[in-house]
Design an enzyme around this catalytic site. Structure first.
Site, mmCIF file in Angstrom:
data_model
loop_
_atom_site.group_PDB
_atom_site.id
_atom_site.type_symbol
_atom_site.label_atom_id
_atom_site.label_comp_id
_atom_site.label_asym_id
_atom_site.label_seq_id
_atom_site.Cartn_x
_atom_site.Cartn_y
_atom_site.Cartn_z
ATOM 1 N N ARG A 258 0.828 -1.220 0.000
ATOM 2 C CA ARG A 258 0.000 0.000 0.000
ATOM 3 C C ARG A 258 0.857 1.263 0.000
ATOM 4 O O ARG A 258 0.460 2.273 -0.592
ATOM 5 C CB ARG A 258 -0.936 -0.011 1.195
ATOM 6 N N LYS B 49 -18.868 -16.276 2.733
ATOM 7 C CA LYS B 49 -20.313 -16.063 2.856
ATOM 8 C C LYS B 49 -20.966 -15.516 1.599
ATOM 9 O O LYS B 49 -20.469 -14.581 0.977
ATOM 10 C CB LYS B 49 -20.572 -15.095 4.007
HETATM 11 P P1 AMP Z 1 -14.504 -13.647 2.446
HETATM 12 O O1 AMP Z 1 -13.950 -12.780 3.542
HETATM 13 O O2 AMP Z 1 -15.965 -13.795 2.459
HETATM 14 O O3 AMP Z 1 -13.925 -13.314 1.083
HETATM 15 O O4 AMP Z 1 -13.992 -15.116 2.798
HETATM 16 C C1 AMP Z 1 -12.644 -15.478 2.789
HETATM 17 C C2 AMP Z 1 -12.485 -16.668 3.654
HETATM 18 O O5 AMP Z 1 -13.334 -17.705 3.209
HETATM 19 C C3 AMP Z 1 -11.095 -17.231 3.658
HETATM 20 O O6 AMP Z 1 -10.509 -17.003 4.906
HETATM 21 C C4 AMP Z 1 -11.300 -18.714 3.393
HETATM 22 O O7 AMP Z 1 -10.565 -19.521 4.271
HETATM 23 C C5 AMP Z 1 -12.778 -18.908 3.631
HETATM 24 N N1 AMP Z 1 -13.319 -20.032 2.895
HETATM 25 C C6 AMP Z 1 -13.166 -20.320 1.588
HETATM 26 N N2 AMP Z 1 -13.771 -21.470 1.265
HETATM 27 C C7 AMP Z 1 -14.325 -21.948 2.395
HETATM 28 C C8 AMP Z 1 -15.086 -23.126 2.699
HETATM 29 N N3 AMP Z 1 -15.377 -24.021 1.763
HETATM 30 N N4 AMP Z 1 -15.506 -23.267 3.963
HETATM 31 C C9 AMP Z 1 -15.208 -22.353 4.910
HETATM 32 N N5 AMP Z 1 -14.501 -21.232 4.684
HETATM 33 C C10 AMP Z 1 -14.061 -21.023 3.436
#
Ligand code: AMP
Length: 396
Positions: free
Chosen positions: A35, A198
């Site tokens: 950054r 999510k």
């Molecule tokens: P986000 O902040 O919504 O972009 O989510 C990112 C996080 O989702 C990362 O830390 C991943 O470890 C988690 N993630 C990805 N795939 C899965 C899964 N199948 N089950 C649980 N967590 C996940």
């Protein structure tokens, strides 16, 4: 609105909102200077024109006033080194100290102000606080895309006090241009690759992309809410029960718009959320009880990469699995490699969001995609079609 390229900063003091929200280790050393480097072109332009730069940023989430671990003083040394220019520090971003420090600033010099968020007025978008910042400079430059979706004093409110002398910095300009290229000027086929934990965070993004993209590939934890919504068995995989109806609607919407919404047909499954887990491969719709999907499987990887290879524009946000754990990194790695390969063959690829960028870093692929966005939340809101207050304040 002025253009940083054609504006002469000679003899001017420019106050620049930068995004220096960088990670620090326990001895306050910067562990990732991406950054800081992102802001260097704008700072260099100001200095080489014969102007001086007053840099302001937030760092972390201080709760009430000064906290040593969030002090921007830890960045002075690295900034000096990267810039090769004198950098002084003001222990307060407003008040007498800051005013005096700004007055003695000479052309070619930089003043770094203390963390804006040590003052609660910053996040409240307080006008008086914004005016105090204004009094330090002649020109306002916003180069902090990562906070452009916040109507804070330094990102938005301050702009109105520089009606004639406000502009984007180079980083902000390139972020907006890269996103506009994908959203308004994409070459087709245009494929969006979405993942992460999510689905609830990405619903408006998926909806907007239905009007833009030809293919939407969904991986990560969010995919299982879609399988559950179709009546499948997902074991103990991540699922948002209150979003099942939304997932069904998104599938129907894609059908009616002729957009290919693709889910991972198979998954790497595990009995616990750990690198010590027992693992296996299963069809994503028939995951046994007591098992969870933590990565996309081989068949999904080949389905997804086939579409990625045939695409001219690719937007990627969110990992395909729990890539932080080695046993579940393969899907994210293969998709990142696929996007890199498509890029080398002429596709335009834009990658954003903290986790996707961390994955690119982990796999050494940062230089192999067309553009890496520094803004996670800001990028998602821009893709959703929201007007970012920080962007609007400069354009308006
Ligand atoms: P986000 O902040 O919504 O972009 O989510 C990112 C996080 O989702 C990362 O830390 C991943 O470890 C988690 N993630 C990805 N795939 C899965 C899964 N199948 N089950 C649980 N967590 C996940």
């Amino acid at each position: 609105m002025k253009n940083i390229d054609s504006f002469s900063f000679k003899g001017k003091r420019a106050i620049v909102r930068v995004d220096f929200n960088v990670p620090l280790d326990t001895s306050f050393a910067v562990t990732d200077d991406t950054r800081i480097r992102g802001a260097l072109p704008a700072i260099r332009k100001i200095l080489s024109d014969g102007g001086s730069a007053i840099l302001m940023s937030h760092l972390g989430r201080p709760k009430k006033g000064y906290e040593e671990k969030f002090s921007l003083i830890h960045l002075v040394a690295i900034l000096k080194k990267l810039l090769g220019a004198p950098v002084s520090f003001s222990a307060d971003c407003t008040g007498e100290k800051a005013l005096q420090a700004s007055k003695i600033l000479k052309p070619g010099e930089v003043l770094l102000l203390e963390n804006l968020r040590f003052h609660p007025e910053e996040e409240k978008g307080d006008e008086t606080f914004a005016k105090e910042l204004t009094s330090l400079a002649d020109v306002y430059v916003n180069d902090a895309f990562g906070t452009a979706h916040r109507a804070h004093a330094s990102t938005t409110i301050i702009a109105k006090f520089f009606p004639e002398n406000k502009m984007f910095g180079y980083l902000m300009k390139s972020e907006v241009e890269a996103l506009n290229r994908v959203l308004n000027n994409a070459q087709h086929p245009f494929t969006a690759v979405l993942g992460g934990a999510k689905v609830s965070d990405k619903i408006p993004v998926i909806e907007r992309l239905m009007d833009k993209a030809d293919n939407i590939l969904i991986g990560g934890g969010m995919a299982y809410t879609f399988f559950k919504a179709m009546g499948d068995n997902i074991g103990t995989s991540k699922c948002e029960e209150d979003k099942l109806e939304t997932a069904r609607k998104l599938v129907a919407l894609a059908k009616s718009k002729g957009v290919q919404l693709l889910l991972p047909v198979d998954s790497v499954i595990a009995d616990i959320f750990s690198n010590e887990a027992r693992t296996g491969l299963a069809s994503s719709g028939t995951i046994p009880e007591g098992w969870m999907g933590l990565d996309i499987g081989n068949k999904a990887v080949s389905d997804f990469t086939e579409i990625i290879f045939a695409s001219k524009t690719i937007l990627w946000n969110g990992p395909m699995g729990v890539f932080e754990i080695p046993k579940f990194e393969n899907g994210t790695r293969k998709i990142a490699e696929g996007i890199a390969e498509a890029t080398s063959k002429g596709a335009y690829s834009l990658v954003g969001g903290g986790d996707s960028v961390a994955a690119l870093n982990k796999f050494g692929l940062v230089e192999k995609v067309s553009y890496v966005s520094t803004g996670g939340g800001a990028m998602l809101e821009y893709v959703e079609g929201k007007e970012l207050p920080g962007v609007k304040a400069i354009l308006g």
